[in-house]
Write a protein that holds these residues in place. Sequence first.
Motif, PDB file in Angstrom:
ATOM      1  N   LEU A  82       0.814  -1.213   0.000  1.00 40.27           N
ATOM      2  CA  LEU A  82       0.000   0.000   0.000  1.00 40.27           C
ATOM      3  C   LEU A  82       0.847   1.263   0.000  1.00 40.27           C
ATOM      4  CD1 LEU A  82      -2.807  -0.957   2.552  1.00 40.27           C
ATOM      5  CD2 LEU A  82      -3.081  -0.613   0.086  1.00 40.27           C
ATOM      6  N   GLY A  83       2.156   1.111   0.211  1.00 35.71           N
ATOM      7  CA  GLY A  83       3.046   2.257   0.196  1.00 35.71           C
ATOM      8  C   GLY A  83       3.616   2.640   1.540  1.00 35.71           C
ATOM      9  N   TYR A  84       3.276   1.896   2.591  1.00 39.47           N
ATOM     10  CA  TYR A  84       3.837   2.185   3.913  1.00 39.47           C
ATOM     11  C   TYR A  84       5.307   1.767   3.932  1.00 39.47           C
ATOM     12  CZ  TYR A  84      -0.937   2.994   5.519  1.00 39.47           C
ATOM     13  OH  TYR A  84      -2.200   3.490   5.672  1.00 39.47           O
ATOM     14  N   SER A  85       6.141   2.630   4.508  1.00 35.59           N
ATOM     15  CA  SER A  85       7.581   2.442   4.379  1.00 35.59           C
ATOM     16  C   SER A  85       8.280   1.953   5.642  1.00 35.59           C
ATOM     17  CB  SER A  85       8.227   3.767   3.941  1.00 35.59           C
ATOM     18  OG  SER A  85       7.960   4.795   4.889  1.00 35.59           O
ATOM     19  N   SER A  86       7.574   1.875   6.758  1.00 33.61           N
ATOM     20  CA  SER A  86       8.213   1.477   8.018  1.00 33.61           C
ATOM     21  C   SER A  86       7.363   0.433   8.720  1.00 33.61           C
ATOM     22  CB  SER A  86       8.416   2.704   8.923  1.00 33.61           C
ATOM     23  OG  SER A  86       9.041   2.341  10.140  1.00 33.61           O
ATOM     24  N   VAL A  87       7.496  -0.806   8.281  1.00 36.03           N
ATOM     25  CA  VAL A  87       6.678  -1.908   8.801  1.00 36.03           C
ATOM     26  C   VAL A  87       7.587  -2.924   9.481  1.00 36.03           C
ATOM     27  CG1 VAL A  87       4.952  -3.661   8.247  1.00 36.03           C
ATOM     28  CG2 VAL A  87       5.113  -1.581   6.846  1.00 36.03           C
ATOM     29  N   ALA A  88       7.243  -3.291  10.705  1.00 32.49           N
ATOM     30  CA  ALA A  88       8.042  -4.265  11.465  1.00 32.49           C
ATOM     31  C   ALA A  88       7.130  -5.329  12.052  1.00 32.49           C
ATOM     32  CB  ALA A  88       8.819  -3.556  12.582  1.00 32.49           C
ATOM     33  N   ILE A  89       7.731  -6.484  12.318  1.00 29.06           N
ATOM     34  CA  ILE A  89       7.035  -7.594  12.961  1.00 29.06           C
ATOM     35  C   ILE A  89       7.467  -7.661  14.419  1.00 29.06           C
ATOM     36  CG2 ILE A  89       6.845 -10.116  13.027  1.00 29.06           C
ATOM     37  CD1 ILE A  89       7.143 -10.086   9.974  1.00 29.06           C
ATOM     38  N   LEU A  90       6.522  -7.838  15.316  1.00 27.15           N
ATOM     39  CA  LEU A  90       6.825  -7.920  16.738  1.00 27.15           C
ATOM     40  C   LEU A  90       7.512  -9.250  17.037  1.00 27.15           C
ATOM     41  CD1 LEU A  90       6.534  -6.580  19.543  1.00 27.15           C
ATOM     42  CD2 LEU A  90       4.366  -7.806  19.783  1.00 27.15           C
ATOM     43  N   GLU A  91       8.720  -9.192  17.555  1.00 24.46           N
ATOM     44  CA  GLU A  91       9.487 -10.404  17.840  1.00 24.46           C
ATOM     45  C   GLU A  91       8.748 -11.269  18.870  1.00 24.46           C
ATOM     46  OE1 GLU A  91      13.245  -9.073  19.227  1.00 24.46           O
ATOM     47  OE2 GLU A  91      13.811  -8.125  17.333  1.00 24.46           O
ATOM     48  N   GLY A  92       8.520 -12.530  18.507  1.00 28.44           N
ATOM     49  CA  GLY A  92       7.881 -13.459  19.421  1.00 28.44           C
ATOM     50  C   GLY A  92       6.384 -13.308  19.535  1.00 28.44           C
ATOM     51  N   GLY A  93       5.799 -12.333  18.824  1.00 29.72           N
ATOM     52  CA  GLY A  93       4.355 -12.166  18.815  1.00 29.72           C
ATOM     53  C   GLY A  93       3.760 -11.864  20.173  1.00 29.72           C
ATOM     54  N   LEU A  94       2.482 -12.206  20.311  1.00 25.94           N
ATOM     55  CA  LEU A  94       1.755 -11.900  21.537  1.00 25.94           C
ATOM     56  C   LEU A  94       2.356 -12.592  22.751  1.00 25.94           C
ATOM     57  CD1 LEU A  94      -0.726 -10.503  22.814  1.00 25.94           C
ATOM     58  CD2 LEU A  94      -2.024 -12.601  22.326  1.00 25.94           C
ATOM     59  N   ALA A  95       2.820 -13.814  22.580  1.00 28.18           N
ATOM     60  CA  ALA A  95       3.377 -14.564  23.718  1.00 28.18           C
ATOM     61  C   ALA A  95       4.589 -13.849  24.308  1.00 28.18           C
ATOM     62  CB  ALA A  95       3.759 -15.975  23.274  1.00 28.18           C
ATOM     63  N   ALA A  96       5.466 -13.342  23.447  1.00 27.65           N
ATOM     64  CA  ALA A  96       6.643 -12.628  23.934  1.00 27.65           C
ATOM     65  C   ALA A  96       6.248 -11.322  24.604  1.00 27.65           C
ATOM     66  CB  ALA A  96       7.616 -12.375  22.784  1.00 27.65           C
ATOM     67  N   TYR A  97       5.283 -10.625  24.023  1.00 29.37           N
ATOM     68  CA  TYR A  97       4.858  -9.360  24.629  1.00 29.37           C
ATOM     69  C   TYR A  97       4.289  -9.598  26.024  1.00 29.37           C
ATOM     70  CZ  TYR A  97       2.763  -4.926  25.600  1.00 29.37           C
ATOM     71  OH  TYR A  97       2.443  -3.746  26.225  1.00 29.37           O
ATOM     72  N   SER A  98       3.515 -10.665  26.188  1.00 29.07           N
ATOM     73  CA  SER A  98       2.861 -10.912  27.474  1.00 29.07           C
ATOM     74  C   SER A  98       3.855 -11.167  28.605  1.00 29.07           C
ATOM     75  CB  SER A  98       1.899 -12.104  27.358  1.00 29.07           C
ATOM     76  OG  SER A  98       2.616 -13.309  27.135  1.00 29.07           O
ATOM     77  N   ARG A  99       5.115 -11.454  28.251  1.00 26.08           N
ATOM     78  CA  ARG A  99       6.132 -11.677  29.299  1.00 26.08           C
ATOM     79  C   ARG A  99       6.706 -10.360  29.822  1.00 26.08           C
ATOM     80  NH1 ARG A  99       7.140 -16.290  25.933  1.00 26.08           N
ATOM     81  NH2 ARG A  99       8.732 -15.220  24.679  1.00 26.08           N
ATOM     82  N   VAL A 100       6.462  -9.254  29.102  1.00 25.52           N
ATOM     83  CA  VAL A 100       7.013  -7.970  29.550  1.00 25.52           C
ATOM     84  C   VAL A 100       5.932  -6.916  29.800  1.00 25.52           C
ATOM     85  CG1 VAL A 100       9.199  -8.377  28.387  1.00 25.52           C
ATOM     86  CG2 VAL A 100       7.389  -7.118  27.194  1.00 25.52           C
ATOM     87  N   GLY A 101       4.714  -7.151  29.334  1.00 22.44           N
ATOM     88  CA  GLY A 101       3.635  -6.183  29.507  1.00 22.44           C
ATOM     89  C   GLY A 101       2.304  -6.869  29.718  1.00 22.44           C
ATOM     90  N   GLU A 102       1.352  -6.106  30.222  1.00 22.14           N
ATOM     91  CA  GLU A 102       0.008  -6.632  30.443  1.00 22.14           C
ATOM     92  C   GLU A 102      -0.710  -6.853  29.119  1.00 22.14           C
ATOM     93  OE1 GLU A 102      -1.976  -7.268  33.313  1.00 22.14           O
ATOM     94  OE2 GLU A 102      -0.069  -7.287  34.380  1.00 22.14           O
ATOM     95  N   VAL A 103      -1.551  -7.881  29.069  1.00 18.80           N
ATOM     96  CA  VAL A 103      -2.454  -8.074  27.941  1.00 18.80           C
ATOM     97  C   VAL A 103      -3.887  -7.990  28.474  1.00 18.80           C
ATOM     98  CG1 VAL A 103      -0.885  -9.376  26.487  1.00 18.80           C
ATOM     99  CG2 VAL A 103      -2.273 -10.599  28.160  1.00 18.80           C
ATOM    100  N   TYR A 104      -4.784  -7.499  27.616  1.00 20.02           N
ATOM    101  CA  TYR A 104      -6.132  -7.141  28.032  1.00 20.02           C
ATOM    102  C   TYR A 104      -7.163  -7.889  27.196  1.00 20.02           C
ATOM    103  CZ  TYR A 104      -3.630  -3.206  30.134  1.00 20.02           C
ATOM    104  OH  TYR A 104      -2.750  -2.435  30.860  1.00 20.02           O
ATOM    105  N   ARG A 105      -8.326  -8.121  27.774  1.00 21.31           N
ATOM    106  CA  ARG A 105      -9.428  -8.712  27.033  1.00 21.31           C
ATOM    107  C   ARG A 105     -10.370  -7.607  26.572  1.00 21.31           C
ATOM    108  NH1 ARG A 105     -13.776 -11.471  31.133  1.00 21.31           N
ATOM    109  NH2 ARG A 105     -15.153 -10.936  29.407  1.00 21.31           N
TER     110      ARG A 105
END
Length: 502
Positions: A82-105
């Motif tokens: 679409l033309g976006y120039s700064s796209v990154a993938i979150l390392e380890g996805g949701l599981a990795a994020y949940s080890r350092v931050g809260e996840v919400y429902r």
Amino acid sequence: MAKTISPQELRRHWLEKREIALLDVREEGPYADSHPLFASSVPVSEIEEKLPPLVPRLSAPIVVYDDGEGYVERAATRISALGYSSVAILEGGLAAYSRVGEVYRDVNVPSKAFGELVEAIRHTPSLPAKEVKEIIDTREDVIVVDARRFEEYNTMSIPRGRSCPGGELVYRIHDAAPSPETLSLINAGVPNKVIALRNGTIGWTLEGLDVERGKTERLPEPSEDARSRAFENADRWAKHVGVPITSTEQLARYRSEAETRTLYTLDVRDPGEYARGHPAGFISAPGGQLVQAVDEWVGVRGARIVLYDDDGIRASMTASWLLQMGWDVYVLNENADTPPMPQPPRIRLPANAAVTVADYKTRGDMAVFDLARSPAYRKGHIPGAYYASGPELVRDLKAVPGTGPILLTSPNGVVAAANVAHARSAVSREIHYLSGGTTAWEQAGNALETETRWLSEPKDVYKRPYEGTDNAQANMQSYIDWELQLVAQLANDGVAGFHVVQ
């Protein structure tokens, strides 16, 4: 191969107020089960339609994640296309994020969490459902105002309720409650007594009390005297909170910077007022809905927001809440006839893939798969069409017997068109999309049907416990319990940036 970003670096963007958009590219059901605070739901199959208004700046940093489903590479490729120039993938996805931050429902969590924080700090007066019912049943000098979205009010409401979404309350309440004995809005300086229904319509339903359905009554437009009083109160509160005012000259400068700093220009008036005329480049975002679901309009945390109304009331009140939620928000103090911002990217429709309604009816040999959200599919679809999951389209089409041609459709055809290339890359059958989608089918005078055929499990829409009347009591009670611990969860997370003004 897209670049990656660690969960820790993502969180630093929020803490340092640097711009970043976090996209959950799963379907809404899994998203509502668990996601980071500032994640927006943009299913991989709907990127081309949902992303441009949510992230209007092509150079804005974007991070995508899933929970191991394998969507992120496809999502990053489609976003870049679409033309976006700064796209990154979150390392380890949701599981990795949940080890350092809260996840919400749930959904619209930043707005709900902020509301719980306000209640905890300001001690909003409330009464349980049975006491509210007794007041409603025994007193005439009571005005019942439903501050939710009109659609939620229309689905179910408590007796005597009239719709007035939160951003319209200060604007409309004075004529509805002319006596100081009737009702109050604390922040607006109205002198009446205020009572909130504790736990809302969920609390009312859990007590076994009757609700009303299909209501359409709204608070009326205010008189000139009521507008004047509302302006004085809103202006006083906005100045107390510190809402900044901007001019057309400053807005022109913001727009000139829109390729390096994300800008949202939002008209917070009623949609009907917006339709009758609005400043160039502003999109409709009714104030009450915007405060309650800011993540549905603004996808870039750290972006700049300019609000407009024509009365000096609704924009000021909406901005006062967004400012406390950590947004860089301004109120435009005059009509803005300035050059519009750069247009967001538009999908490039695949070549030689469109089929018109007439062509489809003439051919008669195409199997139809509908990529609409499941509620829209249930409401009505092309006769014989199967519901299909967008993210899992290839997996499920491979399981369809036969070798004949396939026709994809969606409400306006955009999502269907956007997924043709992905389907063609993995399914060895002729694949097309319906030009104009199911809307074109209906506009051509063709009937829809409601008999359902499920190619995929419908987990695309989260069933909200506070909408509808057929939710299990356990789900409603679980939702209330979750809301009550949101303040503690925010404190443990540490990235919200909220500040409640006393």
